[in-house]
Write an enzyme that holds these catalytic residues in place. Sequence first.
Site, short mmCIF file in Angstrom:
data_model
loop_
_atom_site.label_atom_id
_atom_site.label_comp_id
_atom_site.label_asym_id
_atom_site.label_seq_id
_atom_site.Cartn_x
_atom_site.Cartn_y
_atom_site.Cartn_z
CB ILE A 425 3.70 4.04 -1.53
CG1 ILE A 425 4.60 3.44 -0.45
CG2 ILE A 425 4.27 3.75 -2.91
CD1 ILE A 425 5.96 4.11 -0.33
CG HIS A 689 1.14 -6.54 -1.28
ND1 HIS A 689 2.16 -5.66 -1.05
CD2 HIS A 689 0.73 -6.33 -2.55
CE1 HIS A 689 2.38 -4.95 -2.15
NE2 HIS A 689 1.52 -5.34 -3.07
#
EC number: 2.1.1.14
Length: 750
Positions: A425, A689
């Site tokens: 990303i 995360h």
Amino acid sequence: MSTTIIGFPRLGEFRELKFTTEKYFRKEISADELLAAAKELRAKHWNIVKEKGISEIPSNDFSHYDNVLDAAFLFNVVPSSVRGLELTDLERYFALARGYQGEKGDVRALPMKKWFNTNYHYIVPKFEKETQVKLAGHKIFEEFAEAKELGLVTRPVVVGPFTLLQVSDFEDGVAPADFVDALATAYQEVFAKLAELGAKRIQLDEPSLVKDLSAEEKALFLDLYKKLLADKKGLEVLIQTYFGDVRDIYSDLVQLPVDAIGLDFVEGKKTLELVKGGFPADKTLYAGIVNGKNIWRNNYEKSLAVLEQIPAENIVLTSSCSLLHVPFTTANEEFEPAILNHFAFAVEKLDEIRDLDAIRNGQGAEALAANKELFATERVGENAELRARIAGLTDADYTRLPAFAEREAIQEEAFKLPALPTTTIGSFPQTKEVRAKRLAFRKGELSAEDYDKFLAEQIDEWIKWQEEVGFDVLVHGEFERNDMVEYFGQNLSGYLFSKNGWVQSYGMRGVKPPIIWGDVTRLNPITVKWSSYAQSRTEKPVKGMLTGPVTILNWSFPREDISIKDSTLQIALAIKDEVLDLEAAGVKIIQIDEAALREKLPLRRSDWYEDYLDWAIPAFRLVHSTVAPDTQIHTHMCYSEFTDIIPAIDNMDADVISFEASRSNLEILDELKAKNFQTEVGPGVYDIHSPRVPNEGEIDHTIEAILAKVPSKKVWINPDCGLKTRGIPETKASLVRLVEAAKAARQHLK
């Protein structure tokens, strides 16, 4: 009249909770040491609120990670996968938030989503067939008792049962209605125990009441509260709403046997109208009059004008929402007084609430005069050239030609990428060394030449590693950037940056939103230097990495003197200039992140297009409308619910879009298929995360699930989000598995 707040920031004035908790995660301190530090922080915060003269102080607004997770834990809403692990309560709590991978088991974290229209993220509770709702936690009682030992009788706060059900996931065929009786009983047990401890009133947060409510949802709410309020155990009940108005349920709400109702007079378009239509004399109105989401000073004259129209006799002045959405205090900032005087962070908002109360009681003439003087002075001028440029925009400026299908064929020929191309990303781990070098450079302790040399070495190392592993489209890693919004803002006119303006985003992660002070223009090229350098180090395409205009706006504290639409268009033109410079420098794949697109989407569907999407989507198109057809435009979105705005996202006219998807079990794929989504997609194949590394075969199964819903020619393989906050070992291990899984999947396509 008295005063209160809905909640207070948790991380601490200098993010003490973050640093202490991270030490605990690294096993540098014990659980007891973490809990002791948190207790000390709570006492400090309560004392601040008390010393500011606020008459009702909340408790249990503190959290070690997330208040929704706290409520789930309180009522035993813990998935069986975690409940079965032999962990302490604290370890189990963090396992729900972060996942757990160790000798006692391997479980994924629960999903994470945006909290309504904010940049705060909550952990999504999961109700299963096996879920036995009951009072299981003790945090709310311990914190009330702690405050009482300090001589404070606080008002405990907990997420209300309706909102808890509305923001949760349900599996195994269970539904919210299945848990009404058990939840009502469990909340009553909380009431009883708090009353026994000496509490007078409890705050039940019900922000879900400000959304569009179906007949079924209204019935659920009323059924819950009819049962819940049948026996309040001697405790007074406050139903607290925020983030909008309660037009769908107001007439029912005011008839409930509650003692107080909290309403939002800042974001609630119809709140004043509703209250003017009648408010019960036997209830207290908690009037949210000071903005809990923005950092500008309250205009006392405007607030007083609203308060004067409220017919309620018993009023408590409060914030429009919890103050966790703004920084702690302006006391540690270094702006000159002419600027600083316009800002109010959490501590200063306590002053504003107290001032308004004093003025209402005829005792605040000096404060009112100073506030009038502040707002009588013009704060900032306007950029006439920029305003003219925006006024001259036409439909053609928002339209990219040729159309998507033709561009897709051109790009396929230009890049010759394999099926299921792999990429990341954007960011790679920012180690202690990276952060230390940046700080040394900022302080003048490291020369620009030496800092550039260090950054080039980092880029070289990671470009080489990506090539060795076998990525198809590379990234430079963003080692020069501290934050995806602040980095751009530092190169734009009209932006200001706080020194210590941290706001909790998720868990212990804080963000430091910049402040839009004036008109926004680009001062100089921002990303061209390092993106073009990275491209020069490899034959493979390297993505240029930009933050989109809507996200820059949504992750900043916006102006209140012009519309957010106008501010966004100003930013869009600045980013457009950057896109064209990247393209001219030979960067042919450009990612324009719109991670926060959903964030300011109105909570009511009827407002979605006119109030937001009708200008937010064109603002994105404006940024890339004039690039060549063989320049590929990517965008990325994360941790929001996008399924209901899929057509609008397709209308952004990007060539490729990557979504957060793995943590939410790829739920978005069905909607992409149903809506015949045209843009190529990269649903995240693993959750970044959480520190856990995907098991062998885990990513393979995820890719398999994606290919069952999306044609392979449309699919990209990537993680959920950027990797800035992760450690290098777990990052490399996860990415190697990602590439291996993509290569294996390609073999099955042949």
